[in-house]
Design a protein around this motif. Sequence first.
Motif, mmCIF file in Angstrom:
data_model
loop_
_atom_site.group_PDB
_atom_site.id
_atom_site.type_symbol
_atom_site.label_atom_id
_atom_site.label_comp_id
_atom_site.label_asym_id
_atom_site.label_seq_id
_atom_site.Cartn_x
_atom_site.Cartn_y
_atom_site.Cartn_z
ATOM 1 N N CYS A 121 46.814 60.938 51.593
ATOM 2 C CA CYS A 121 45.954 60.373 51.170
ATOM 3 C C CYS A 121 45.337 59.613 50.240
ATOM 4 N N THR A 122 44.818 59.624 49.435
ATOM 5 C CA THR A 122 43.609 59.466 48.275
ATOM 6 C C THR A 122 43.094 58.359 48.190
ATOM 7 N N ASN A 123 41.274 58.310 47.723
ATOM 8 C CA ASN A 123 40.904 57.823 47.415
ATOM 9 C C ASN A 123 40.844 56.947 45.860
ATOM 10 N N CYS A 124 40.422 56.288 45.231
ATOM 11 C CA CYS A 124 40.057 56.037 43.918
ATOM 12 C C CYS A 124 38.471 57.166 43.693
ATOM 13 N N PRO A 125 38.807 57.860 42.458
ATOM 14 C CA PRO A 125 37.691 59.010 42.432
ATOM 15 C C PRO A 125 36.471 58.347 42.094
ATOM 16 N N PHE A 126 36.342 56.999 41.493
ATOM 17 C CA PHE A 126 34.853 57.159 41.382
ATOM 18 C C PHE A 126 34.409 55.664 42.152
ATOM 19 N N GLY A 127 33.132 55.219 42.282
ATOM 20 C CA GLY A 127 32.503 54.372 43.351
ATOM 21 C C GLY A 127 32.911 53.053 43.089
ATOM 22 N N ASN A 128 32.987 52.772 40.852
ATOM 23 C CA ASN A 128 33.157 51.227 40.432
ATOM 24 C C ASN A 128 35.277 51.650 40.335
ATOM 25 N N GLN A 129 35.752 51.825 40.809
ATOM 26 C CA GLN A 129 37.201 51.730 40.861
ATOM 27 C C GLN A 129 37.593 51.211 42.065
ATOM 28 N N TYR A 130 38.561 50.593 42.169
ATOM 29 C CA TYR A 130 40.095 50.295 43.529
ATOM 30 C C TYR A 130 41.043 50.237 43.383
ATOM 31 N N PHE A 131 41.421 50.483 44.152
ATOM 32 C CA PHE A 131 43.459 50.438 43.847
ATOM 33 C C PHE A 131 43.819 49.018 44.146
ATOM 34 N N ASP A 132 44.729 48.473 42.576
ATOM 35 C CA ASP A 132 45.064 48.172 42.365
ATOM 36 C C ASP A 132 46.917 47.762 42.811
ATOM 37 N N PHE A 133 47.195 47.288 43.820
ATOM 38 C CA PHE A 133 48.887 47.504 43.928
ATOM 39 C C PHE A 133 49.785 46.804 42.526
ATOM 40 N N GLY A 134 49.280 45.581 42.129
ATOM 41 C CA GLY A 134 50.203 45.086 40.936
ATOM 42 C C GLY A 134 49.961 46.252 40.041
ATOM 43 N N ALA A 135 49.018 47.075 39.846
ATOM 44 C CA ALA A 135 49.017 48.025 38.586
ATOM 45 C C ALA A 135 49.530 49.250 39.464
ATOM 46 N N ASN A 136 49.935 49.198 40.666
ATOM 47 C CA ASN A 136 49.991 50.961 41.657
ATOM 48 C C ASN A 136 49.162 51.419 40.867
ATOM 49 N N GLY A 137 47.738 51.364 40.664
ATOM 50 C CA GLY A 137 46.615 52.732 40.179
ATOM 51 C C GLY A 137 45.399 52.519 40.162
ATOM 52 N N CYS A 138 44.744 52.820 40.330
ATOM 53 C CA CYS A 138 43.284 52.888 40.826
ATOM 54 C C CYS A 138 42.338 51.788 39.351
ATOM 55 N N MET A 139 41.766 50.558 38.643
ATOM 56 C CA MET A 139 41.313 50.194 38.376
ATOM 57 C C MET A 139 39.546 49.802 37.792
ATOM 58 N N ASN A 140 38.703 49.940 37.433
ATOM 59 C CA ASN A 140 37.741 49.832 37.168
ATOM 60 C C ASN A 140 36.919 48.510 37.390
ATOM 61 N N CYS A 141 35.966 48.343 38.468
ATOM 62 C CA CYS A 141 35.541 47.255 38.203
ATOM 63 C C CYS A 141 35.458 46.387 37.126
ATOM 64 N N THR A 142 35.618 45.137 36.635
ATOM 65 C CA THR A 142 35.266 44.900 34.891
ATOM 66 C C THR A 142 33.343 44.730 34.808
ATOM 67 N N GLY A 143 32.760 44.885 35.631
ATOM 68 C CA GLY A 143 31.418 44.342 34.978
ATOM 69 C C GLY A 143 30.442 46.053 34.955
ATOM 70 N N THR A 144 29.842 46.426 33.940
ATOM 71 C CA THR A 144 29.172 47.645 34.274
ATOM 72 C C THR A 144 27.749 47.549 35.150
ATOM 73 N N ASN A 145 27.739 46.234 35.865
ATOM 74 C CA ASN A 145 26.621 46.524 36.898
ATOM 75 C C ASN A 145 27.486 46.654 38.255
ATOM 76 N N GLN A 146 28.739 46.750 37.888
ATOM 77 C CA GLN A 146 29.982 46.367 39.943
ATOM 78 C C GLN A 146 29.868 48.276 40.153
ATOM 79 N N LYS A 147 30.168 47.865 41.587
ATOM 80 C CA LYS A 147 30.649 48.851 42.554
ATOM 81 C C LYS A 147 31.371 48.184 43.213
ATOM 82 N N TRP A 148 32.461 48.960 43.514
ATOM 83 C CA TRP A 148 33.739 49.101 44.572
ATOM 84 C C TRP A 148 32.277 49.127 45.899
ATOM 85 N N ASP A 149 32.646 48.044 46.581
ATOM 86 C CA ASP A 149 32.418 48.717 48.674
ATOM 87 C C ASP A 149 33.188 48.210 49.348
ATOM 88 N N GLU A 150 33.103 48.980 49.751
ATOM 89 C CA GLU A 150 34.795 49.584 50.737
ATOM 90 C C GLU A 150 34.508 47.977 51.938
#
Length: 180
Positions: free
Chosen positions: A96-125
């Motif tokens: 089991c693996t977390n997406c590598p960066f704090g501004n990434q999240y796992f997108d099931f549709g894309a089957n991969g880690c995706m970046n938050c869309t804004g440059t001033n956004q981060k992933w909040d678990e």
Amino acid sequence: MFFNNSIHNNSCVSCPQLNEFYVEGAGCIECPIGNMFFDKLKDECEFCNTTKSFFNNDTRSCEYCHSHKDYYDITLKECTSCQGNNTYYNEEQEECTNCPFGNQYFDFGANGCMNCTGTNQKWDESQVKCVSCGYNKDLDVHFNAKTGQCETCANSHEYYDVFTSECKECPTKNMFFDGD
């Protein structure tokens, strides 16, 4: 296969399950691990093709754990989910693996880690979504991919360059960062 020496049927017969093989004195026994089947051509137990698959006696075939978060746990003998909203099962690393960066999240549709869309956004678990790093009218607030943290440029004449992941001075002295 083993020899059946009953009165009416002198022939070789297969073990009843596809994940079984015959051992003299013990009879038909299952392959030692739950995601294995008996390959008649190789005459040995073989693994199903990935760590996300298992042998299903009912369908008599290897089946795949359906979710991107699932993997086959050979101890529990069942598909098990990775814990955490930003976690997926990495087949290459077999864990089991977390997406590598704090501004990434796992997108099931894309089957991969995706970046938050804004440059001033981060992933909040805790909120299970991308959230803003904050706002300051005079200073550029952004997510720094190098540090994995929300940061603010030090001076009002700086802006955050997403390509270099650094705060840079505005091109001329008569320019400043305007957050509005």
